[in-house]
Design an enzyme around this catalytic site. Structure first.
Site, PDB file in Angstrom:
ATOM      1  N   ALA A  59       1.115  -0.738  -0.040  1.00  0.00           N
ATOM      2  CA  ALA A  59       0.076   0.071   0.183  1.00  0.00           C
ATOM      3  C   ALA A  59       1.163   1.665   0.268  1.00  0.00           C
ATOM      4  O   ALA A  59       0.425   1.926  -0.392  1.00  0.00           O
ATOM      5  CB  ALA A  59      -1.208   0.010   0.870  1.00  0.00           C
ATOM      6  N   ASP A  60       2.210   1.372   0.750  1.00  0.00           N
ATOM      7  CA  ASP A  60       2.868   2.364   0.812  1.00  0.00           C
ATOM      8  C   ASP A  60       3.355   2.547  -0.431  1.00  0.00           C
ATOM      9  O   ASP A  60       3.954   3.961  -0.963  1.00  0.00           O
ATOM     10  CB  ASP A  60       3.792   1.683   2.275  1.00  0.00           C
ATOM     11  CG  ASP A  60       2.998   1.728   3.361  1.00  0.00           C
ATOM     12  OD1 ASP A  60       3.675   3.135   4.249  1.00  0.00           O
ATOM     13  OD2 ASP A  60       2.768   1.189   3.233  1.00  0.00           O
TER      14      ASP A  60
END
Length: 403
Positions: free
Chosen positions: A175-176
């Site tokens: 996600a990052d």
């Protein structure tokens, strides 16, 4: 990799040369964002607390390989922002900056006196990138949100794994990473809009949740209009068939995809099943999805009777889309990875060389580069503040250095 390692070229410039980025963020998303900008020549200044960016603490056998990779093409200054002289120095940096990146919990920047209104009053051209778990607005805005949690809440984990097992979280900061890439794109878009006179500074509200939700594609539309919820099916696909991972006689795995009608028919012919090309149960993608178990049984049976190299050669020779499941060790030996320089050996003061992913994407006329290695904590503080004209005594107070 082998050969002469790539050397850092601190005097070279990339297409973002002249753009100054102040990075107040911690861990992965902000670092991924500023890495993209730094790789293309922006002057990325990491403002770190005395303990350093927590990414430095992600270590293997005492070395932060994460920092060596995601800290490249950046400079480091240590500022204890609880100290008034350090805050004054930060303001002086912001006054000269093009971009400010932060990932505090929403509202924290305002409490520090660094809210968008205050920043734009001092520097109207500043692009403020605000990274948070859930965004600056909404019922969850105040909640802390690491990538793990939004990977769960986004619907991504629900779709990953096998139907009879628990959902699977990605084993890395997915996600990052996705948010960082979105953020870099948004930042360069804002810089271009400013250059074209469409606006001056602006705020980019970048959550971790929404970028990874976007990779689900049309699933929200499918749910709204059909009521269907796509479930976990392992390595198969809800949208195309054949598509799966198959084990060969030697125990190695190959991934295969037949996402178009022509390729699917080609695969059936390769495995000696012309009858499947003509069978109504397999005549269209929709029909094959309904009979996925039969498709997988036929293809899986063919692979199980052959070693992986033999099966791979036959499939590729016939034009099927197939590839091996690689570990990083396999990737390191692969001639395409080597010839394409998917990753390169870069000079390193501790190990001599440090393999890391190459500059992405590849621009033909204005490529990025390796300008500087990941900095030691606070290594550039004096130079950074001197460049903006601060007096030696002011610099010493800002850095907490005794004179």
């Amino acid at each position: 990799m082998s050969g002469v390692p790539v050397k850092f070229t601190p005097d070279a410039t990339g297409p973002l040369g002249g753009i100054k980025v102040i990075d107040l963020s911690r861990l992965v998303a902000g670092n991924m964002l500023s890495l993209q900008l730094g790789d293309f020549g922006a002057d990325v200044i990491k403002v770190e607390p005395p303990a350093g960016d927590p990414l430095r603490a992600w270590q293997e056998q005492g070395t932060s390989f994460y920092w060596k990779v995601y800290g490249r093409n950046k400079r480091s200054i240590v500022l204890d922002l609880r100290s008034p002289p350090a805050m004054e120095a930060l303001w002086a940096l912001i006054d000269t900056a093009d971009v400010l990146i932060e990932n505090y919990r929403p509202g924290t920047l305002e409490k520090m006196g660094l809210g968008p209104d205050q920043l734009h009053a001092r520097n109207p051209d500043l692009i403020l990138v605000r990274v948070s778990g859930y965004g600056q607005t909404g019922p969850y805005a105040h909640m802390p949100g690491f990538g793990t949690i939004v990977e769960a809440m986004s619907g991504y984990a629900y779709r990953t794994g096998f139907a009879d097992r628990e959902p699977i979280l990605p084993p890395l900061a997915l996600a990052d990473m996705i948010a960082g890439i979105y953020g870099a794109s948004a930042t360069t878009t804002a810089l271009l809009a400013r250059e074209k006179g469409k606006t001056r500074g602006q705020v980019i509200d970048l959550s971790l949740l929404e970028p990874i939700f976007s990779v689900l594609g049309p699933e929200a539309a499918i749910f709204r209009h059909t009521g269907g919820v796509k479930e976990r099916i392992g390595s198969a696909s809800n949208t195309s068939c054949p598509r799966n991972v198959y084990v060969c006689r030697d125990g190695k795995y190959l991934a295969l995809s037949g996402s178009t009608q022509g390729v699917a028919e080609r695969i059936f012919r390769i495995i000696g099943r012309q009858d499947m090309v003509e069978d109504p149960r397999f005549a269209s993608n929709s029909a094959r999805i309904q009979h996925r178990d039969l498709v997988d049984a036929a293809i899986g049976g063919w692979f199980s009777q052959r070693d992986s190299e033999e099966a791979l050669g036959i499939m590729r020779e016939a034009g099927a889309t197939v590839g091996p499941i690689y570990s990083i060790a396999d990737a390191a030996r692969d001639p395409h990875f080597q010839g394409r320089k998917v990753f390169v050996d870069v000079e390193d003061k501790d190990f001599g060389v440090m393999p890391m992913h190459n500059i992405l994407p590849r621009l033909s006329a204005t490529p990025g580069g390796f300008f500087r290695p990941a900095p030691d904590l606070g290594a550039d503080g004096g130079a950074i503040l001197s460049e903006i004209g601060l007096a030696d005594a002011v610099i010493a107070r800002a850095l907490g250095v005794e004179q």
